[in-house]
Design a protein around this motif. Structure first.
Motif, PDB file in Angstrom:
ATOM      1  N   PHE A  26       2.518  69.745 -45.614  1.00 13.31           N
ATOM      2  CA  PHE A  26       3.474  70.245 -44.653  1.00 13.31           C
ATOM      3  C   PHE A  26       2.910  71.648 -44.043  1.00 13.31           C
ATOM      4  O   PHE A  26       2.822  71.559 -43.044  1.00 13.31           O
ATOM      5  CB  PHE A  26       5.132  70.690 -45.293  1.00 13.31           C
ATOM      6  N   ALA A  27       2.040  72.473 -44.916  1.00 18.52           N
ATOM      7  CA  ALA A  27       1.248  73.470 -44.420  1.00 18.52           C
ATOM      8  C   ALA A  27       0.369  73.026 -43.498  1.00 18.52           C
ATOM      9  O   ALA A  27       0.318  73.869 -42.385  1.00 18.52           O
ATOM     10  CB  ALA A  27       0.997  74.397 -45.608  1.00 18.52           C
ATOM     11  N   ALA A  28      -0.288  72.121 -43.750  1.00 15.30           N
ATOM     12  CA  ALA A  28      -1.578  71.555 -42.852  1.00 15.30           C
ATOM     13  C   ALA A  28      -0.744  71.206 -41.433  1.00 15.30           C
ATOM     14  O   ALA A  28      -1.463  71.367 -40.445  1.00 15.30           O
ATOM     15  CB  ALA A  28      -2.506  70.568 -43.438  1.00 15.30           C
ATOM     16  N   ILE A  29       0.171  70.294 -41.812  1.00 17.42           N
ATOM     17  CA  ILE A  29       0.804  69.947 -40.323  1.00 17.42           C
ATOM     18  C   ILE A  29       1.257  71.142 -39.676  1.00 17.42           C
ATOM     19  O   ILE A  29       1.132  71.358 -38.312  1.00 17.42           O
ATOM     20  CB  ILE A  29       2.004  68.893 -40.980  1.00 17.42           C
ATOM     21  N   GLU A  30       1.921  72.228 -40.144  1.00 12.68           N
ATOM     22  CA  GLU A  30       2.404  73.320 -39.304  1.00 12.68           C
ATOM     23  C   GLU A  30       1.265  73.772 -38.675  1.00 12.68           C
ATOM     24  O   GLU A  30       1.399  74.314 -37.519  1.00 12.68           O
ATOM     25  CB  GLU A  30       3.159  74.224 -40.553  1.00 12.68           C
ATOM     26  N   LYS A  31       0.287  74.171 -39.542  1.00 19.35           N
ATOM     27  CA  LYS A  31      -1.223  74.740 -38.855  1.00 19.35           C
ATOM     28  C   LYS A  31      -1.693  74.082 -37.781  1.00 19.35           C
ATOM     29  O   LYS A  31      -2.105  74.792 -36.740  1.00 19.35           O
ATOM     30  CB  LYS A  31      -2.203  74.920 -40.216  1.00 19.35           C
TER      31      LYS A  31
END
Length: 557
Positions: free
Chosen positions: A130-135
């Motif tokens: 989720f953090a990678a998608i957010e970034k």
């Protein structure tokens, strides 16, 4: 005294992830470990030749109520039951979003003795997908505003028509609508914008409809971020964004392998919402499961009219997938809720109320039959359910020629779902399913919407606002009319009015406007008001979560 989900999870003995991988024939060299109990799976393990003859089982539900249905728990329990009866089965699920974990719903790793482990890790950050998608999403947002500020807007983007917001994985109502670029010329160009929750990001939806990293990169390049002053679409590739975005997704593209409480394989990947996106895990994860196991059990968010329909019409058509059976999860409590019984009275035996609520179940059975797939009803049993109430559901299903079984996975794990597993196995191997999508992508936009509204929702007609009609003309003009539709509406009713419970009829679906997900590959007709950034409840679940000096977390559920 019942143990909590977290207490049950902590009392369970996890096996090293290499042992779970071995059950699927995966060598330790092919694992990308994240600690001792979690691993990423490389896409080379997907093998089309090994998918032949494998069985895909979709788990959906009746219309959600405040009483809850337990679809994820039922999916995990069914997988335990299938393995109990000698079937090599894996469950393939979405990853939890932090917003609901800290908000009203709590965790999303199943419950009771039908959970995926490590429960705490899965619910809190997990492998950073989720953090990678957010970034990746927010990188594109930054490039948009930088282009307007530093590159003199050579793409002629109209700042009033930028549709790409920012995202964060948290329920935060105050960020729904914001003004950015304040503080003078050095801070950029002021404009209105806002935040969505990460699960609502088009990058999330795109990941879950991609076949590999290069396909994901191309799809992200096709994302429409806004329009020029001449109403021409502007895409991410025009900002040269897709390469850097894909670089951030290098590891996220790989599904995550974990385990159930009984040591069976579970693959988790992606987590799009079901009322504004497709609401199901990735095509990659599902094909990974079908390459490695004989049966794959997967779920789609909410009921057959939302996640179920989108799984069958979008994911299956894009992924060339064919489900062999569909499980419809129902609870006695939810059926009574559809009969108008207040939440406080749902534990009181009331067979008549169950019978009065059964039309809702009947509609969801009908919906699955529209796709020419065999349905099986799973009655998610609670201690307060009376024998007479349960028998009413059995009799109703029998009258429709549909098999129904109890699902007691929460209390008993695989032992409580063996009969359900046998019924699902028989349905999947009966040869009676001949999966047929509801519509062809080449149909017109209105024809696709109206087919879903009439057949799946039971609507009498569809109305379009003036804005929606203008948007349809624009989509036809710029060549987006052949995309499938992903209707956004309330999950609490078959209609677009959450107050119309059970099985309403004679209603009109009102399409007020459209969103577009050109990268993911679908058009989003919006019926009613859909929340893309939830808020925290008055008493959020976060208040119950704590950690001690030894790192022991409490309060997750």
């Amino acid at each position: 005294m019942h143990l909590t989900d977290q207490e049950i999870a902590k009392a369970s003995t996890m096996r090293p992830i290499r042992e779970i991988a071995a059950k699927l024939g995966i060598s330790e060299d092919d694992l990308r470990p994240y600690g001792k109990y979690v691993a990423k799976l490389p896409l080379k393990l997907i093998d089309k030749s090994k998918m032949e003859g494998k069985k895909l089982i979709l788990v959906t539900a009746i219309t959600p109520t405040a009483a809850g249905e337990g679809k994820t728990t039922a999916s995990i329990g069914l997988t335990e039951g299938l393995n109990k009866i000698g079937v090599k089965a894996a469950v393939v699920l979405r990853e939890p979003s932090l917003g609901p974990v800290f908000g009203m719903k709590g965790g999303a790793a199943g419950g009771g003795y039908s959970q995926v482990l490590p429960m705490e890790s899965i619910n809190l950050h997990f492998t950073g997908d989720f953090a990678a998608i957010e970034k990746a999403h927010n990188l594109l947002a930054a490039l948009i505003d930088n282009h307007i500020h530093s590159q003199k807007n050579t793409l002629n983007i109209d700042p009033r028509k930028i549709i790409w917001k920012r995202v964060m994985d948290m329920n935060e109502r105050v960020l729904r609508d914001v003004v950015i670029g304040l503080g003078g010329p050095a801070q950029g160009v002021p404009r209105e914008s806002g935040f969505d929750i990460t699960a609502a990001s088009e990058v999330m939806a795109t990941l879950c409809l991609s076949n590999d990293l290069m396909d994901l990169k191309e799809k992200m390049g096709n994302i429409i971020i806004g329009y020029t002053y001449q109403d021409e679409p502007v895409r991410a590739y025009q900002l040269k964004a897709q390469g850097a975005m894909a670089a951030l997704m290098k590891h996220t593209i790989m599904p995550n392998l974990v385990q159930t409480i009984e040591g069976n394989p579970a693959i988790l990947h992606g987590g799009p919402f079901a009322n504004i996106a497709q609401g199901t895990n990735s095509i990659i994860a599902t094909k990974m499961g079908l390459s490695l196991a004989d049966y794959v059990v997967t779920e789609a968010g909410f009921a057959s009219d939302l996640g179920g329909e989108k799984f069958l019409d979008l994911k299956c058509q894009y992924g060339n997938l064919k489900p062999d059976a569909v499980v419809i999860v129902a609870t006695i409590r939810a059926l009574k809720s559809h009969a108008g019984i207040p939440v406080a009275d749902l534990k009181i035996p009331n067979p008549k109320a169950v019978i009065d609520g059964l039309p809702n179940l009947g509609k969801h059975i009908e919906n699955i039959k529209h796709f020419m797939v065999v349905p099986v009803v799973a009655i998610n049993k609670f201690a307060t359910d009376s024998d007479e109430e349960i028998q009413a559901v059995f009799d109703f299903c029998q009258s429709l020629g549909v098999k129904a079984e109890l699902s007691e996975g929460w209390e008993k794990g695989g032992e409580g779902t063996k009969e359900l597993a046998q019924a699902v196995k028989e349905a999947a191997e009966s040869g009676k399913s001949n999966f047929t999508p509801l519509y062809d992508f080449n149909w017109g936009i209105e024809q696709k919407i109206e087919t879903i509204a009439r057949k799946i929702y039971g609507a009498a007609e569809v109305e379009y606002s003036l804005k929606a009609k203008q948007q349809i003309k624009l989509f036809n003009k710029i060549g987006l009319d052949k995309l499938p539709v992903c209707i956004a509406k309330t999950q609490y009713s078959l209609s677009d009015d959450p107050k119309l419970i059970n099985r309403p009829s004679g209603f009109t679906i009102k399409i007020r406007e459209f969103d577009i997900a050109a990268g993911a590959g679908f058009i989003i007709p919006i019926a009613g008001t859909i929340m893309r950034m939830p808020g925290l409840p008055a008493k959020p679940a976060a208040e119950n979560i704590d950690i001690d000096a030894d790192g022991n977390i409490t309060g997750l559920f």
